[in-house]
Write a protein that holds these residues in place. Structure first.
Motif, short mmCIF file in Angstrom:
data_model
loop_
_atom_site.label_atom_id
_atom_site.label_comp_id
_atom_site.label_asym_id
_atom_site.label_seq_id
_atom_site.Cartn_x
_atom_site.Cartn_y
_atom_site.Cartn_z
N LEU A 1 0.98 -1.21 0.04
CA LEU A 1 -0.02 -0.04 0.02
C LEU A 1 0.82 1.12 0.10
CD1 LEU A 1 -3.07 0.72 0.31
CD2 LEU A 1 -2.51 0.88 2.81
N VAL A 2 1.81 1.30 0.91
CA VAL A 2 2.73 2.48 0.93
C VAL A 2 3.66 2.60 -0.48
CG1 VAL A 2 4.86 3.40 2.12
CG2 VAL A 2 3.00 2.23 3.44
N ASP A 3 3.97 1.29 -0.96
CA ASP A 3 4.66 1.53 -2.07
C ASP A 3 3.72 2.07 -3.27
OD1 ASP A 3 7.08 0.68 -1.15
OD2 ASP A 3 6.90 -1.38 -1.96
N ASP A 4 2.70 1.63 -3.50
CA ASP A 4 1.55 2.00 -4.50
C ASP A 4 1.22 3.44 -4.45
OD1 ASP A 4 1.95 -0.61 -5.38
OD2 ASP A 4 -0.22 -1.42 -4.55
N PHE A 5 1.16 4.01 -3.22
CA PHE A 5 0.68 5.41 -2.95
C PHE A 5 1.62 6.44 -2.54
CE2 PHE A 5 -3.22 2.67 -3.03
CZ PHE A 5 -4.14 3.33 -4.02
N ALA A 6 2.87 6.11 -2.41
CA ALA A 6 3.94 6.80 -2.01
C ALA A 6 3.83 8.33 -2.63
CB ALA A 6 5.22 6.15 -2.15
N SER A 7 3.49 8.33 -3.74
CA SER A 7 3.64 9.54 -4.65
C SER A 7 2.27 10.62 -4.25
CB SER A 7 3.69 9.31 -6.22
OG SER A 7 2.24 8.65 -6.89
N THR A 8 1.16 9.95 -3.75
CA THR A 8 -0.02 10.64 -3.57
C THR A 8 -0.41 10.82 -2.10
OG1 THR A 8 -1.28 8.81 -4.02
CG2 THR A 8 -0.95 10.40 -6.02
N ALA A 9 0.23 10.10 -1.27
CA ALA A 9 -0.33 9.86 0.07
C ALA A 9 1.18 9.84 0.99
CB ALA A 9 -1.18 9.00 0.41
N ASP A 10 0.89 10.50 2.30
CA ASP A 10 1.91 10.21 3.46
C ASP A 10 1.57 8.98 4.16
OD1 ASP A 10 3.63 12.33 2.20
OD2 ASP A 10 2.14 13.91 3.12
N PHE A 11 2.73 8.23 4.58
CA PHE A 11 2.19 7.30 5.67
C PHE A 11 2.96 7.46 6.84
CE2 PHE A 11 0.95 5.74 1.34
CZ PHE A 11 -0.17 4.97 1.70
N LEU A 12 2.37 7.06 7.93
CA LEU A 12 3.41 7.03 9.02
C LEU A 12 2.49 6.06 10.06
CD1 LEU A 12 5.08 8.95 11.26
CD2 LEU A 12 2.62 10.02 11.94
N ILE A 13 3.87 5.35 10.68
CA ILE A 13 3.12 4.42 11.95
C ILE A 13 3.50 5.18 13.25
CG2 ILE A 13 3.92 2.37 12.74
CD1 ILE A 13 4.62 1.16 10.13
N ILE A 14 2.77 5.12 13.85
CA ILE A 14 2.83 5.47 15.45
C ILE A 14 3.13 4.25 16.08
CG2 ILE A 14 2.05 6.89 17.43
CD1 ILE A 14 0.56 8.47 15.35
N TYR A 15 4.13 3.83 16.79
CA TYR A 15 4.41 2.70 17.37
C TYR A 15 3.89 3.01 19.10
CZ TYR A 15 6.40 -1.51 19.28
OH TYR A 15 6.41 -2.76 19.81
N ILE A 16 2.91 2.31 19.46
CA ILE A 16 2.06 2.67 20.59
C ILE A 16 2.52 1.56 21.74
CG2 ILE A 16 0.19 3.89 19.41
CD1 ILE A 16 -1.60 1.06 19.85
N GLU A 17 1.71 1.66 22.88
CA GLU A 17 2.02 0.53 23.91
C GLU A 17 2.02 -0.82 23.26
OE1 GLU A 17 -1.46 0.72 26.88
OE2 GLU A 17 -2.05 2.37 25.37
N GLU A 18 2.74 -1.71 23.83
CA GLU A 18 2.65 -3.03 23.51
C GLU A 18 1.48 -3.66 23.62
OE1 GLU A 18 3.79 -6.05 21.32
OE2 GLU A 18 5.11 -4.11 21.48
N ALA A 19 0.67 -4.31 22.79
CA ALA A 19 -0.56 -5.08 23.01
C ALA A 19 -0.30 -6.37 23.36
CB ALA A 19 -1.60 -4.91 21.69
N HIS A 20 0.74 -6.75 23.13
CA HIS A 20 0.97 -8.38 23.27
C HIS A 20 2.12 -8.62 23.83
CE1 HIS A 20 -2.75 -8.80 20.84
NE2 HIS A 20 -2.21 -8.31 19.85
N ALA A 21 2.57 -7.95 24.99
CA ALA A 21 3.85 -8.02 25.88
C ALA A 21 3.83 -9.29 26.39
CB ALA A 21 3.71 -6.97 26.86
N THR A 22 5.10 -9.96 26.30
CA THR A 22 5.49 -11.13 26.96
C THR A 22 4.92 -11.30 28.41
OG1 THR A 22 7.80 -10.63 27.19
CG2 THR A 22 7.10 -11.98 25.33
N ASP A 23 5.06 -10.05 28.95
CA ASP A 23 4.57 -10.06 30.53
C ASP A 23 3.32 -9.77 30.76
OD1 ASP A 23 5.28 -7.41 29.67
OD2 ASP A 23 6.20 -6.83 31.41
N GLY A 24 2.40 -9.61 29.55
CA GLY A 24 1.07 -9.26 29.79
C GLY A 24 0.07 -10.50 29.11
N TRP A 25 -0.64 -9.85 27.81
CA TRP A 25 -1.67 -10.69 27.25
C TRP A 25 -0.80 -11.01 25.75
CZ3 TRP A 25 -4.75 -10.78 22.44
CH2 TRP A 25 -5.79 -11.64 22.79
N ALA A 26 -0.13 -12.10 26.04
CA ALA A 26 0.69 -12.45 24.75
C ALA A 26 0.27 -13.72 23.99
CB ALA A 26 2.12 -12.82 25.23
#
Length: 128
Positions: A10-35
């Motif tokens: 998706l990023v490759d296909d639309f790189a010329s017309t859209a900006d992409f960003l990933i926001i790395y948030i809290e870990e949803a599947h931590a090994t010391d949590g719900w993994a």
């Protein structure tokens, strides 16, 4: 992994017309949590440095776009109801697509359909 590959295309296909960003948030599947079994070994982040270190693991998989990290107060995660993962399309400051919560409902192909509609230039109709 399959959905991450779809995201990268998706990023490759639309790189010329859209900006992409990933926001790395809290870990949803931590090994010391719900993994998950056979998941990456990441513990709950106790500092911004730990969150940055975890985000670098994602960056190593070449997401084809910038990766930033959420604050330790999880502001982005809370504002966008992003946990465990979620896709958004924002145009001119307005949300025009809010995906369902992942991982099962995370759907890069829905984003593709939205971007195709938004990024397709209007056809010029000659006037008589």
């Amino acid at each position: 992994l399959l959905k991450f590959d779809q995201f990268k295309r998706l990023v490759d296909d639309f790189a010329s017309t859209a900006d992409f960003l990933i926001i790395y948030i809290e870990e949803a599947h931590a090994t010391d949590g719900w993994a998950f079994k056979n998941n990456v070994d990441i513990r709950q982040h106790r500092s911004l440095q730990e969150r940055v270190r975890a985000a670098r693991m994602l960056l190593a998989r070449s997401p084809q776009c910038p990766v930033v990290v959420d604050t330790m107060q999880n502001q982005s995660s809370q504002l966008y109801a992003a946990l465990p993962e979620r896709l958004y399309v924002i145009q001119e400051g307005r949300i025009c697509y809010k995906g369902k919560a992942g991982p099962w409902n995370y759907n890069p192909e829905e984003v593709r359909a939205v971007l195709e509609k938004l990024c397709t230039p209007p056809r010029h109709v000659p006037q008589l």
